[in-house]
Design an enzyme around this catalytic site. Structure first.
Site, short mmCIF file in Angstrom:
data_model
loop_
_atom_site.label_atom_id
_atom_site.label_comp_id
_atom_site.label_asym_id
_atom_site.label_seq_id
_atom_site.Cartn_x
_atom_site.Cartn_y
_atom_site.Cartn_z
CG ASP A 129 -1.81 -0.90 1.16
OD1 ASP A 129 -2.55 -1.65 0.23
OD2 ASP A 129 -2.53 -1.44 2.25
CG ASP A 149 -6.60 -1.65 -1.52
OD1 ASP A 149 -6.91 -2.99 -1.66
OD2 ASP A 149 -5.73 -1.18 -0.87
#
Length: 193
Positions: A129, A149
């Protein structure tokens, strides 16, 4: 204006596959760039407080929930991916459903790839991330996320809209009209109308 004809299942499957591979490639490419160019766990401002990069490896789900059960977050997306492939092969002939499921599958495969190939090991890898938008969380702890995501969340919303709007996977719409009961022709007093 005439309605578009539904796709053949093979065409819908091809569309789903092309979109999934495109999202997967974009996700993995941006994660590669992040790993090569960003310092780990340090904020890199991009647009002030609006957008920054913050590289981390996430062993859990959103907001690092379930960090001790990484294998669950490997199994769940694998099941979702199998279901989407099955739907593509057997049910989908709607363009909108094909686009939504293709983009969703790409996002799922992006994070699943991280679970399978990233450290600390197979099926327990950490998802990379790096995108941080602190303004977006309205006072909640900020989430750091990735391209996969973005597609997972937006396409889950898209799928919910398709379901609520009554668009079926075959491209037909659910009828909102209630079938009339022949007995309903009588008035409340029981006399024929």
């Amino acid at each position: 204006m005439a309605a578009k004809r539904p796709l053949r299942r093979s065409a819908a499957g091809a569309l789903i596959a092309i979109l999934a591979v495109t999202v997967l490639a974009a996700d993995q490419f941006t994660k590669h760039l992040a790993l090569e160019n960003l310092p780990y766990a340090e904020t890199v401002p991009v647009l002030g407080d609006f957008l920054s990069f913050y590289l981390i490896g996430n062993p859990g789900a959103a907001f690092s929930f379930g960090e001790g059960a990484t294998w669950v977050f490997t199994l769940a997306p694998a099941i979702v991916a199998v279901i989407i492939v099955w739907l593509a092969a057997t049910r989908v002939s709607s363009r909108l459903w094909a686009v939504g499921l293709g983009l969703l599958l790409g996002g799922v495969l992006g994070n699943l790839t991280d679970r399978l190939i990233r450290e600390p090991g197979f099926a327990v890898g950490h998802v990379i991330d790096f995108i941080n938008t602190p303004w977006m969380w309205l006072g909640f702890p900020p989430a750091i996320y990735n391209i996969a995501d973005i597609f997972i969340v937006s396409m889950m919303i898209g799928v919910a809209i398709l379901v609520v709007s009554g668009l079926r996977m075959d491209g037909t719409r659910e009828s909102r009209a209630v079938e009339e009961d022949p007995a309903s022709d009588a008035d409340p007093a029981g006399r024929a109308g």
